[in-house]
Design an enzyme around this catalytic site. Structure first.
Site, mmCIF file in Angstrom:
data_model
loop_
_atom_site.group_PDB
_atom_site.id
_atom_site.type_symbol
_atom_site.label_atom_id
_atom_site.label_comp_id
_atom_site.label_asym_id
_atom_site.label_seq_id
_atom_site.Cartn_x
_atom_site.Cartn_y
_atom_site.Cartn_z
ATOM 1 N N ASP A 13 -6.692 3.319 7.521
ATOM 2 C CA ASP A 13 -6.165 1.966 7.706
ATOM 3 C C ASP A 13 -4.871 1.746 6.938
ATOM 4 O O ASP A 13 -4.069 0.906 7.302
ATOM 5 C CB ASP A 13 -7.212 0.937 7.262
ATOM 6 C CG ASP A 13 -8.388 0.883 8.223
ATOM 7 O OD1 ASP A 13 -8.143 1.012 9.442
ATOM 8 O OD2 ASP A 13 -9.545 0.743 7.773
ATOM 9 N N ASP B 251 -2.513 0.113 14.262
ATOM 10 C CA ASP B 251 -3.847 0.265 14.867
ATOM 11 C C ASP B 251 -3.672 0.876 16.257
ATOM 12 O O ASP B 251 -3.151 0.233 17.175
ATOM 13 C CB ASP B 251 -4.543 -1.108 14.951
ATOM 14 C CG ASP B 251 -6.013 -0.942 15.314
ATOM 15 O OD1 ASP B 251 -6.303 -0.228 16.297
ATOM 16 O OD2 ASP B 251 -6.864 -1.521 14.616
ATOM 17 N N ASN C 39 -10.463 10.912 4.865
ATOM 18 C CA ASN C 39 -11.834 10.411 5.017
ATOM 19 C C ASN C 39 -12.732 11.535 5.523
ATOM 20 O O ASN C 39 -12.270 12.642 5.782
ATOM 21 C CB ASN C 39 -11.876 9.170 5.919
ATOM 22 C CG ASN C 39 -11.452 9.481 7.338
ATOM 23 O OD1 ASN C 39 -12.090 10.264 8.027
ATOM 24 N ND2 ASN C 39 -10.339 8.885 7.768
ATOM 25 N N LYS D 293 -9.912 -5.845 18.979
ATOM 26 C CA LYS D 293 -9.101 -4.684 19.378
ATOM 27 C C LYS D 293 -8.653 -4.784 20.842
ATOM 28 O O LYS D 293 -7.742 -4.081 21.243
ATOM 29 C CB LYS D 293 -9.908 -3.394 19.201
ATOM 30 C CG LYS D 293 -10.445 -3.191 17.798
ATOM 31 C CD LYS D 293 -9.537 -2.321 16.977
ATOM 32 C CE LYS D 293 -10.135 -2.097 15.591
ATOM 33 N NZ LYS D 293 -9.370 -1.145 14.809
ATOM 34 N N ALA E 206 -11.186 8.637 16.714
ATOM 35 C CA ALA E 206 -10.679 9.076 15.404
ATOM 36 C C ALA E 206 -10.995 8.044 14.323
ATOM 37 O O ALA E 206 -11.082 6.847 14.588
ATOM 38 C CB ALA E 206 -9.166 9.277 15.489
HETATM 39 N N1 CTP Z 1 -8.606 2.575 14.931
HETATM 40 C C1 CTP Z 1 -7.325 2.912 15.322
HETATM 41 N N2 CTP Z 1 -6.299 2.766 14.440
HETATM 42 C C2 CTP Z 1 -6.518 2.313 13.201
HETATM 43 C C3 CTP Z 1 -7.838 1.992 12.793
HETATM 44 C C4 CTP Z 1 -8.862 2.143 13.677
HETATM 45 O O1 CTP Z 1 -7.142 3.323 16.463
HETATM 46 N N3 CTP Z 1 -5.497 2.192 12.370
HETATM 47 C C5 CTP Z 1 -9.682 2.687 15.906
HETATM 48 C C6 CTP Z 1 -10.712 3.757 15.642
HETATM 49 O O2 CTP Z 1 -10.346 4.979 16.279
HETATM 50 C C7 CTP Z 1 -11.936 3.150 16.284
HETATM 51 C C8 CTP Z 1 -11.763 1.669 16.087
HETATM 52 O O3 CTP Z 1 -10.380 1.486 15.882
HETATM 53 O O4 CTP Z 1 -11.969 3.385 17.655
HETATM 54 C C9 CTP Z 1 -12.520 1.059 14.945
HETATM 55 O O5 CTP Z 1 -12.306 1.751 13.756
HETATM 56 P P1 CTP Z 1 -13.013 1.260 12.417
HETATM 57 O O6 CTP Z 1 -12.576 2.161 11.310
HETATM 58 O O7 CTP Z 1 -14.457 1.051 12.659
HETATM 59 O O8 CTP Z 1 -12.403 -0.193 12.274
HETATM 60 P P2 CTP Z 1 -11.203 -0.751 11.503
HETATM 61 O O9 CTP Z 1 -10.246 -1.324 12.472
HETATM 62 O O10 CTP Z 1 -10.636 0.263 10.570
HETATM 63 O O11 CTP Z 1 -11.872 -1.949 10.719
HETATM 64 P P3 CTP Z 1 -12.871 -1.903 9.442
HETATM 65 O O12 CTP Z 1 -12.596 -0.593 8.736
HETATM 66 O O13 CTP Z 1 -12.518 -3.087 8.664
HETATM 67 O O14 CTP Z 1 -14.257 -1.986 10.010
#
Ligand code: CTP
Length: 481
Positions: free
Chosen positions: A356, A387, A288, A423, A352
């Site tokens: 996903d 996550d 990304n 979260k 970070a």
């Molecule tokens: N995050 C994480 N581990 C993942 C995905 C996200 O620790 N596998 C953390 C990111 O570092 C951030 C927060 O979760 O602090 C939100 O990340 P974001 O990408 O906005 O959310 P997602 O959980 O991926 O949800 P979506 O993409 O559906 O909005």
């Protein structure tokens, strides 16, 4: 001329040395003025200017102080400490704004000593800076008088903070490379005080890889950058490179001057930054656009306040800040393992952009390279990654404060609130991935945010990512105070 009291004026100017510097006279001349209680006619202009700059109302006809012009700002100097900023003015079209910065700092009761580069003198005169600061403005490294009165090392060491306005590409390059060939660059090499720079230059010069490399080097060495901002430039072009507004420069300087050093000493902060990359085979991967700028800036801000920082980062171009333990990872699973290994921590900031999903084992060939087969397009199946934020929030060794980030494409507030709850973190810094003008915050130098703590929220306006990091660090500091 009569009707004025020389001693009152000297006190208001900040002492006999200030009057000497302002008028370019020696100690005996000032003794004479005091004995006769009279200043020479030629002193009226610069003295009135300097007094006004220090916040006094002056009647020029009688050279008399008639009152206070600027009420001193509340809050910052409640402790009664008076601080001193060494203001280095670089040679750029924005140099005149350094005068306003000098004036506004004095409004806040901050003493200002001015230093100008040779090219700054092409834009403003040392006299205007001296009139505003009430002190001589220093320009020359090899002036014997200055060296006798105030050696450059002393000048560099006596300041509580060194501020460069505007920081030109040339000055940044010289400092990044340790070149000390004039008074300004020598001071910047010799000082042990914190250094802040407000860059301003043409957008193409700002974007040049040489400037960006120097900028990154300076940040890594602990220089705090203020801006630059986006907008129309004096040269007629538009883009990033405008000097941050003087009032915002002063706000950043005041926050830095009165920041409690070492407030997070003894705390361990874990920060994730950058993207994760998920292999398809040994050549290709899913990635990304995260640059790591925000996460790295947060790591630097927490380290500057005395925290022991572990920065777990995916592949980025950013250099890890000085004084942090950097662990480089690639995949989400590596990042989670590195974070868990770094526990216990008092603070976790998950900045970070974690992927996903990863490619389902069996589909991918991590050790080889998928061959192209005529008429057959590989069908990649994805599986969910762990996550990290949610795992840390529910961990048996949960850090006392867990902060998440959220990148949202729509419904910022509602999605962010739902994410905070989902979260299980304490705070969430949410930003829209695209701005109103359609530009992306990924890889940009600035960011705006919605800050959520429990069911309270605040809008943080667009600001440099380093400033946003400082703001978050202020919150963390207050939380642990
Ligand atoms: N995050 C994480 N581990 C993942 C995905 C996200 O620790 N596998 C953390 C990111 O570092 C951030 C927060 O979760 O602090 C939100 O990340 P974001 O990408 O906005 O959310 P997602 O959980 O991926 O949800 P979506 O993409 O559906 O909005």
């Amino acid at each position: 001329m009569k009707n004025h009291d020389v001693q009152t004026i000297i006190t208001a100017l900040g002492g006999r040395a200030a009057l000497q510097a302002l008028l370019g006279v020696g100690a005996s001349a000032v003794s004479n003025y005091l004995a006769r209680n009279e200043l020479p006619q030629r002193a009226v202009g610069p003295v009135c200017e300097a007094l006004r700059a220090r916040g006094y109302r002056v009647d020029p006809a009688r050279l008399e102080i008639t009152g206070q012009q600027f009420p001193a700002a509340e809050g910052y100097h409640a402790s009664g400490d008076s601080k001193r900023v060494l203001l280095i003015v670089g040679g750029g079209i924005a140099a005149y704004k350094a005068l306003e910065v000098a004036r506004r700092l004095q409004d806040q009761n901050i003493g200002v000593t001015g230093v100008m580069t040779r090219s700054a003198c092409e834009f403003i005169t040392p006299l205007s800076l001296a009139a505003l600061t009430g002190e001589k403005a220093y320009t020359d490294l090899f002036s014997l008088t200055d060296e006798a009165e105030m050696g450059h090392i002393r000048l560099a060491r006596e300041a509580d903070l060194v501020l460069v306005v505007p920081a030109t590409a040339n000055l940044m390059a010289r400092v990044a490379n340790g070149i000390a060939d004039d008074l300004a660059s020598t001071i910047l090499l010799a000082t042990t005080a914190p250094v802040m720079m407000a860059p301003a230059m043409n957008p193409v010069m700002w974007g040049h890889v040489a400037t960006q490399t120097n900028h990154a080097t300076l940040i890594r060495r602990g220089v705090e950058m203020i801006g630059p901002d986006d907008g129309n430039m004096a040269c007629g072009e538009e883009g990033t490179g405008r000097l941050t507004q003087p009032e915002d420069i002063v706000t950043a300087v005041m926050a830095r001057l009165f920041r409690q050093e070492g407030a997070l000493a003894g705390r361990h902060a874990l920060v994730t930054s950058g993207p994760t990359i998920e292999p398809i085979d040994s050549v290709r991967y899913i990635a990304n656009r995260s640059s790591g700028k925000q996460g790295h800036a947060i790591a630097a801000a927490l380290a500057a306040r005395g925290a022991k920082v572990t920065l777990v980062s995916g592949p980025v171009d950013q250099q890890p800040p000085a004084d942090v333990t950097h662990i480089a990872v690639e995949t989400a699973r590596d990042m989670l393992a590195a974070c868990e290994a770094a526990l216990p921590a008092d603070i976790a900031v998950c900045a970070a952009a974690v992927a996903d999903w990863r490619v389902k084992p069996g589909n991918s060939q991590p050790a080889g390279k998928l061959k192209k087969q005529e008429g057959a397009v590989p069908q990649l199946q994805l599986v969910e990654n762990p996550d990290i934020l949610a795992t840390l929030s529910r961990h048996s060794h949960r850090p006392r404060l867990v902060v998440g980030f959220a990148a949202e494409a729509e419904n910022l507030q509602a999605n962010a609130a739902a994410k905070l709850a989902r979260k299980g973190c304490d705070w969430l810094v949410a930003n829209a991935v695209t701005r109103a003008d359609g530009s992306s915050v990924f890889n940009s130098d600035s960011n705006s945010a919605l800050f959520l703590a429990g069911n309270k929220h605040e809008h943080w306006p667009e600001m440099p990512k380093s400033a946003l990091a400082e703001r978050l660090a202020d919150r963390v500091e207050a939380h642990f105070a």
